[in-house]
Enzyme design. Structure first.
Site, PDB file in Angstrom:
ATOM      1  N   TYR A  29       0.873  -1.190   0.000  1.00  0.00           N
ATOM      2  CA  TYR A  29       0.000   0.000   0.000  1.00  0.00           C
ATOM      3  C   TYR A  29       0.898   1.225   0.000  1.00  0.00           C
ATOM      4  O   TYR A  29       1.911   1.272   0.723  1.00  0.00           O
ATOM      5  CB  TYR A  29      -0.884   0.009   1.250  1.00  0.00           C
ATOM      6  CG  TYR A  29      -1.730   1.257   1.384  1.00  0.00           C
ATOM      7  CD1 TYR A  29      -3.014   1.303   0.855  1.00  0.00           C
ATOM      8  CD2 TYR A  29      -1.238   2.396   2.024  1.00  0.00           C
ATOM      9  CE1 TYR A  29      -3.789   2.442   0.958  1.00  0.00           C
ATOM     10  CE2 TYR A  29      -2.007   3.545   2.130  1.00  0.00           C
ATOM     11  CZ  TYR A  29      -3.289   3.564   1.594  1.00  0.00           C
ATOM     12  OH  TYR A  29      -4.047   4.699   1.704  1.00  0.00           O
ATOM     13  N   GLU A  62      -3.310   7.719  -3.950  1.00  0.00           N
ATOM     14  CA  GLU A  62      -3.197   6.390  -3.336  1.00  0.00           C
ATOM     15  C   GLU A  62      -3.002   5.310  -4.395  1.00  0.00           C
ATOM     16  O   GLU A  62      -3.713   5.284  -5.398  1.00  0.00           O
ATOM     17  CB  GLU A  62      -4.481   6.098  -2.544  1.00  0.00           C
ATOM     18  CG  GLU A  62      -4.502   4.761  -1.830  1.00  0.00           C
ATOM     19  CD  GLU A  62      -5.866   4.475  -1.216  1.00  0.00           C
ATOM     20  OE1 GLU A  62      -5.987   4.602   0.012  1.00  0.00           O
ATOM     21  OE2 GLU A  62      -6.806   4.140  -1.965  1.00  0.00           O
TER      22      GLU A  62
END
Lengths: 399, 324
Positions: A113, A201
């Site tokens: 992530y 993101e």
């Protein structure tokens, strides 16, 4: 402002963050040929078809599908383009899907992530990274907070190479992966700052299994989510062009064109207020008196009579509205302008529902006089002495 | 006594010839604020509608007019630069009224200001209020009509920004003989609090609107410190809203360091998550942080008298002060 995944992939690609081959699909007929061109380009049989909507929860709703044949691709496209997507983020009526992303499937050795956002408490941009990618970061934060790395980014220098390197090692990257990860992080940070993002993101950022050509594997951004600071959009024509009006509430769009800040809610009492804080507080007061607000509406400090009339028209376009509360504390806002806006709205639209008005502040006497003179046009008008009185009266009137 | 500004504060307006800058320069001038001029690059040497001198740079306004504070009304794209120009010119109080300043600009501006303050002694710290704020007011007793620069509303107050002056009550005119300091993220909700406390016979020492943006200058804690140390502030009203964790930090500060009665209100208990409620900073995040519920809980745990309804802010304040 939010953008679609396919748009975010393009931004990443242009910024030097590698993404798998992919293309946009807008019709069921083109599904098979799109599948064939993407898979042959990437040298694989596997492709993933993903609905392009701003709401999350696509996977569980069946709007992300792995396909291995042109027939499967057509079937997936047919399902997604002819059904509304319902997820916990969309509400019961769901969303119409008009665009699909077809991307080449890739083998995955590990999922990470990576995100950049602004930490308001630290007043800095921060890099958030985790070895536990591919799942919601909120879930990781809850279950295994130690697995999340948070790294401040220098406010004037941006993300420095040695800082990115440190995070890359903390994430466990090895060999040639380290250099690739540093490049991904630095390019993402540059993109974030240059384009006035509020969130950039990549989830997941993956490493492919080792091959002869790439013995340490390759890093690829599989899914991306970008949000932008509305206040920064004026200097990015290219980002403005990515705006998709079909993802927005039409009434909210109509309001923003008039300089009004409007958010539709589920209740039956419409609100017209000046100032964001007072508008929120007005909703709260209605709730405390047992009612449910139908909207948030801030007319702002410099609203014209026309904007006030338009605001009433937007509020009344919601069929659920059974009463309206006007709460004005004029500072910059002149109460006479609001009063005249109310009278104009009464003449052009007409109020069939109860209208409770609380006026205070700048030029309040003139405002009250205007309403008094127009009482025949305002049969449902009830004046209130203060905020609590207004909330009580409108809740009672709605019943 | 009051905090940050008083009748001696010498104020300029950056963007004095813009429409909003001009309107509010006039408003402050008529209230009785000592407005000593304004800045619009290229219009130096001219006078504004109030016969106040216009300068090309803030530095010139400091040298020639003795400016000590500024209110900024320039468009959002230029606001960050205007803040830093004021700081470079040596001004210690900067009120940025402008709404719509990009967050990334404020990240840089705050970093530069923090660096400057690290080099300055305590007595010379630069205070930034805002952006996206209504400003600050230290009310004075009413001495005139407030309709012109020669018949000002007061001769002993200072209003910087866009707040309506006349709703405020000076301590000398307050029935209870007590005054409260008010700090808030919202403009109109500040007016509401001023109005309600005045109706309960309280005056206001100083009201500070710290603004609705996510990255800004002064925080609730900065204001609480000033009010705690001000002998003419007898109680403190702290008004917050959803988004961020400023109020939680302030509640912890109150528990540790504030001995004066504190009342408060948090707007947005009914706001849906994930939606920006008018203010850029008013949003409940996807991870569930920034809710009204969490802030109210933290404030109550710190002994703050929190009003459930915005209509009860004044009542909460007198209750906290033991006056009801």
């Amino acid at each position: 402002m939010k953008i679609h995944e396919y748009q975010a992939r393009e931004l990443l690609d242009n910024a030097g963050v590698p993404v798998p081959a992919g293309t946009l699909l807008e019709s069921i007929e083109d599904a098979a040929s799109t599948y064939k061109s993407i898979t042959s380009e990437a040298g694989t049989e596997l492709a993933v078809i993903k609905a392009q909507v701003h709401a999350g929860g696509r996977g569980k709703a069946g709007f992300v599908k792995l396909v291995k044949t042109p027939e499967d691709a057509t079937e997936a496209a047919r399902f997604m383009l002819s059904n509304r997507m319902v997820s916990p983020q969309t509400g019961a009526e769901g969303l119409e899907v008009k665009k699909l992303l077809v991307a080449a499937g890739v083998d995955i050795a590990h999922e990470y992530y990576l995100a950049i956002t602004t930490d308001r408490t630290k007043r800095r941009n921060i890099l958030i990274a985790s070895r536990e990618g591919g799942v919601e970061i909120e879930k990781v934060a809850e279950e295994n907070p130690d697995a999340i790395i948070k790294q401040e980014i220098h406010p004037l220098l941006g993300l420095q190479a040695h800082v990115a390197r440190k995070v890359a090692f903390q994430l466990g990257f090895q060999g040639k992966q380290v250099g690739q990860a540093v490049k991904v992080m630095m390019n993402l940070a540059k993109l974030f700052a240059q384009k006035d993002c509020s969130l950039a993101e990549i989830n997941p950022l993956i490493v492919t299994p080792p091959t002869d050509a790439h013995p340490d594997g390759e890093l690829l951004a599989i899914d991306a989510k970008f949000n932008f600071d509305d206040n920064g959009l004026f200097r990015h024509k290219d980002i403005q062009a990515l705006f998709d009006p079909s993802e927005e509430n039409p009434a909210e769009m109509r309001a923003s064109r008039m300089g009004l800040s409007y958010i539709a809610l589920d209740g039956n009492i419409g609100c017209l207020v000046n100032g964001a804080g007072l508008a929120m507080a007005t909703m709260d007061a209605i709730k405390i008196h047992g009612g449910e607000p139908a909207n948030f509406l801030d007319v702002g400090g410099g609203a014209s009579e026309e904007a006030v009339t338009e605001a009433f028209s937007i509020i009344l376009s919601d069929d659920a509205v059974k009463g309206i509360m006007v709460n004005i504390f004029g500072g910059i806002m002149d109460c006479a302008v609001i009063a005249q806006g109310i009278v104009n709205a009464a003449k052009s639209i007409g109020f069939s529902v109860p209208l409770v008005v609380r006026l205070e502040g700048t030029n309040v006497e003139a405002g009250r006089e205007i309403l008094k003179q127009a009482s025949s046009d305002l049969p449902t008008l009830e004046a209130a002495s203060d905020l609590g009185d207004a909330a009580a009266k409108v809740v009672k009137a709605v019943g | 006594m009051a905090v940050l500004v008083n009748a001696d504060t010498r104020v300029i307006c950056q963007g004095i010839t813009g429409s909003f800058g001009a309107i509010h320069t006039k408003g402050c001038h008529h209230y009785g604020t000592r407005v000593v001029g304004g800045v619009t690059p290229g219009k130096g040497g001219q006078k504004d509608a109030n016969d106040l001198p216009i300068f090309n740079t803030v530095e010139e306004a400091v040298v020639k007019a003795g400016a000590t504070a500024t209110m900024i009304f320039v468009p959002p794209a230029f606001c960050g630069d205007a803040i830093l120009e004021a700081a470079d010119a040596g001004l210690k109080l900067i009120c940025a009224i402008t709404e719509g300043v990009p967050v990334q600009d404020m990240v840089k501006v705050r970093a530069v200001l923090d660096n400057m303050n690290a080099e300055l002694p305590d007595s010379e710290q630069i205070t930034l209020i805002g952006p996206n704020c209504p400003g600050i007011i230290t009310p004075g007793p009413k001495t005139g009509s407030g309709t012109s620069g020669s018949d000002t509303y007061t001769n002993a107050g200072c209003k910087i920004g866009i707040m309506p002056g006349y709703i405020n009550t000076h301590i000398s005119e307050a029935k209870t003989g007590k005054a409260v300091g008010i700090v808030s993220r919202s403009g109109t909700l500040t007016y509401e609090a001023v109005w309600q406390t005045s109706n309960f016979g309280l005056g206001q020492s100083t009201c500070i609107g710290i603004g609705g943006d996510p990255v800004r200058g002064m925080s609730h804690i900065d204001a609480l410190k000033l009010f705690q140390d001000d002998p003419e502030t007898h109680g403190i009203m702290m008004i917050g809203e959803i988004g961020g964790s400023d109020e939680e930090a302030a509640a912890a500060f109150v528990k540790e360091h504030v001995t004066k009665p504190v009342a408060g209100f948090i707007a947005g208990a009914t706001a849906p998550p994930g939606k920006r409620m008018g203010h850029a900073g008013a949003i409940i995040e996807a991870d569930g942080s920034g809710t009204a519920e969490g802030k109210i809980k933290a404030m109550r745990a710190a002994g703050i008298e929190v009003a459930d309804s915005p209509a009860d802010m004044g009542r909460a304040m007198v209750a906290a002060m033991g006056l009801s």
